[in-house]
Write a protein that holds these residues in place. Structure first.
Motif, PDB file in Angstrom:
ATOM      1  N   ALA A  35      23.579  17.976  -7.370  1.00 41.03           N
ATOM      2  CA  ALA A  35      22.322  17.175  -6.815  1.00 41.03           C
ATOM      3  C   ALA A  35      21.382  17.307  -7.686  1.00 41.03           C
ATOM      4  O   ALA A  35      20.290  16.582  -7.744  1.00 41.03           O
ATOM      5  CB  ALA A  35      22.313  17.362  -5.293  1.00 41.03           C
ATOM      6  N   LEU A  57      17.809  22.316  -2.210  1.00 39.03           N
ATOM      7  CA  LEU A  57      18.859  21.582  -2.188  1.00 39.03           C
ATOM      8  C   LEU A  57      19.813  22.581  -1.709  1.00 39.03           C
ATOM      9  O   LEU A  57      20.177  23.629  -2.240  1.00 39.03           O
ATOM     10  CB  LEU A  57      19.209  20.821  -3.530  1.00 39.03           C
ATOM     11  CG  LEU A  57      18.230  19.754  -3.821  1.00 39.03           C
ATOM     12  CD1 LEU A  57      18.672  19.626  -5.414  1.00 39.03           C
ATOM     13  CD2 LEU A  57      18.263  18.566  -3.134  1.00 39.03           C
ATOM     14  N   MET A  80      17.007  18.987   1.564  1.00 39.69           N
ATOM     15  CA  MET A  80      17.927  18.023   1.555  1.00 39.69           C
ATOM     16  C   MET A  80      19.084  18.791   1.734  1.00 39.69           C
ATOM     17  O   MET A  80      19.563  19.573   0.957  1.00 39.69           O
ATOM     18  CB  MET A  80      17.738  17.046   0.459  1.00 39.69           C
ATOM     19  CG  MET A  80      16.642  16.016   0.658  1.00 39.69           C
ATOM     20  SD  MET A  80      16.921  14.647  -0.342  1.00 39.69           S
ATOM     21  CE  MET A  80      16.588  15.224  -2.233  1.00 39.69           C
ATOM     22  N   ASN A  81      19.894  18.366   2.736  1.00 35.93           N
ATOM     23  CA  ASN A  81      21.005  18.971   3.154  1.00 35.93           C
ATOM     24  C   ASN A  81      22.329  18.958   1.842  1.00 35.93           C
ATOM     25  O   ASN A  81      22.860  17.733   1.900  1.00 35.93           O
ATOM     26  CB  ASN A  81      21.484  18.602   4.406  1.00 35.93           C
ATOM     27  CG  ASN A  81      22.697  19.378   5.017  1.00 35.93           C
ATOM     28  OD1 ASN A  81      22.958  20.602   4.448  1.00 35.93           O
ATOM     29  ND2 ASN A  81      23.415  19.039   6.053  1.00 35.93           N
ATOM     30  N   ARG A  82      22.628  19.807   1.346  1.00 35.99           N
ATOM     31  CA  ARG A  82      23.747  20.038   0.374  1.00 35.99           C
ATOM     32  C   ARG A  82      24.539  21.214   0.911  1.00 35.99           C
ATOM     33  O   ARG A  82      25.320  21.626   0.017  1.00 35.99           O
ATOM     34  CB  ARG A  82      23.415  20.079  -0.985  1.00 35.99           C
ATOM     35  CG  ARG A  82      22.558  18.968  -1.507  1.00 35.99           C
ATOM     36  CD  ARG A  82      23.830  17.972  -1.795  1.00 35.99           C
ATOM     37  NE  ARG A  82      24.174  16.934  -0.530  1.00 35.99           N
ATOM     38  CZ  ARG A  82      24.950  16.181  -0.516  1.00 35.99           C
ATOM     39  NH1 ARG A  82      25.626  15.766  -1.493  1.00 35.99           N
ATOM     40  NH2 ARG A  82      24.990  15.461   0.592  1.00 35.99           N
ATOM     41  N   TYR A  92      20.396  13.932   2.769  1.00 34.80           N
ATOM     42  CA  TYR A  92      20.466  14.021   1.548  1.00 34.80           C
ATOM     43  C   TYR A  92      20.740  12.404   0.828  1.00 34.80           C
ATOM     44  O   TYR A  92      21.549  11.639   1.529  1.00 34.80           O
ATOM     45  CB  TYR A  92      21.529  14.725   0.599  1.00 34.80           C
ATOM     46  CG  TYR A  92      21.659  14.536  -0.732  1.00 34.80           C
ATOM     47  CD1 TYR A  92      20.834  15.215  -1.569  1.00 34.80           C
ATOM     48  CD2 TYR A  92      22.740  13.534  -1.284  1.00 34.80           C
ATOM     49  CE1 TYR A  92      21.024  15.132  -2.867  1.00 34.80           C
ATOM     50  CE2 TYR A  92      22.562  13.478  -2.632  1.00 34.80           C
ATOM     51  CZ  TYR A  92      21.611  14.317  -3.605  1.00 34.80           C
ATOM     52  OH  TYR A  92      21.665  14.243  -4.777  1.00 34.80           O
ATOM     53  N   GLU A  94      19.377  10.254  -2.827  1.00 33.78           N
ATOM     54  CA  GLU A  94      18.634  10.308  -4.074  1.00 33.78           C
ATOM     55  C   GLU A  94      17.612   9.088  -4.373  1.00 33.78           C
ATOM     56  O   GLU A  94      16.570   9.525  -4.757  1.00 33.78           O
ATOM     57  CB  GLU A  94      19.718  10.110  -5.119  1.00 33.78           C
ATOM     58  CG  GLU A  94      20.771  11.458  -5.250  1.00 33.78           C
ATOM     59  CD  GLU A  94      21.900  11.170  -6.370  1.00 33.78           C
ATOM     60  OE1 GLU A  94      21.483  10.207  -7.235  1.00 33.78           O
ATOM     61  OE2 GLU A  94      22.987  11.828  -6.181  1.00 33.78           O
TER      62      GLU A  94
END
Length: 271
Positions: A35, A57, A80-82, A92, A94
């Motif tokens: 990501a 991330l 942002m959820n990773r 998340y 992009e």
């Protein structure tokens, strides 16, 4: 406190070319690394000292890690959820990152300050964004005396441990220990016992955020206790003092339709 971060009223307008002022921080997982590579190719990757905002991330642990690294700078962090749970993270995506950052709402959180005293009288200080927890070190249950603002509130708690959480941390270990979820703006700190044996029916307390909490370890040589502020652990403590550190501000950014206060309310209706 939750407010629009970059509105006209707060004097913190974003630079026009925000893509050159975003710093990315990723967890040490393949998913987060991929990501980060994709996002930096689109938006650039500014050095932390030149950034206007940090995009984290990973999961909640990643948010805590970067917030700890930036303590004292009050640098806004947009997650942002990773990772797995990602309670402190946004969804998340992009596309449209610059627009999401401009529209983000800022939530200000004050960490706790732990001061743990060891048998030699040395005091160890550490911040906690989620919670300060006391945990027994051996098979023996801990015995703990509890004072609030220097007034004894419980002469003896026999337990596996006890914790004091921030509102942001009330959905973490505190919730797992059956503590209450606290809305961000409530100015309350949950105090939650961990597997209390005596008093058996005591379920903890809600304290004003201005409260000063003291835990004194009883029969410490026989019943050793460790104190943990997020991921700073001090073993064999004799006394632990906890208060909110109002000198430190942590700014987390959330999409308007999924702010932290809304998540805390929604979590209370999750079954």
């Amino acid at each position: 406190m939750t407010a629009a971060l970059f509105g006209a009223d707060d004097g913190r307008d974003l630079p026009h070319d925000l893509a050159g002022r975003i710093a990315f921080h990723a967890a040490s997982t393949d998913e987060a690394a991929i990501a980060r590579a994709r996002l930096t190719s689109r938006y650039g990757d500014a050095p932390l000292e030149d950034a206007a905002v940090i995009v984290a991330l990973g999961g909640d642990g990643t948010m805590l890690e970067i917030q700890h690294r930036q303590l004292g700078r009050d640098m806004p962090v947009y997650g942002m959820n990773r990772g797995s749970v990602g309670f402190l993270m946004n969804v998340y995506r992009e596309d449209d990152l610059v627009e999401r950052l401009r529209a983000a709402l800022a939530t200000t959180v004050h960490p706790l300050r732990m001061r743990a005293t060891t048998p030699d009288g040395e005091v160890h200080s550490a911040p906690a964004i989620n919670e300060v927890s006391l945990l027994r070190e051996t098979r023996q249950a801990a015995k703990i005396r509890i004072l609030v603002d220097d007034k004894e509130r419980l002469p003896e708690l026999i337990c596996d441990g006890i914790l004091v959480a921030t509102p942001a941390g009330s959905t973490a270990y505190n919730l797992s220990a059956h503590g209450p979820i606290v809305p961000i703006g409530a100015d309350l700190l949950p105090m939650t016992p961990i597997s209390a044996f005596r008093p058996r029916r005591w379920r903890g307390a809600l304290l004003p955020s201005s409260a000063r909490v003291t835990f004194e370890i009883l029969e410490a040589p026989k019943r050793p206790v460790a104190a943990v502020a997020d991921y700073t652990e001090i073993r064999d403590v004799r006394r632990v003092d906890i208060c909110e550190d109002r000198k430190l501000n942590l700014t987390m950014l959330f999409d308007p339709d999924h702010g932290l206060s809304e998540r805390i309310i929604a979590e209370q209706f999750t079954v």
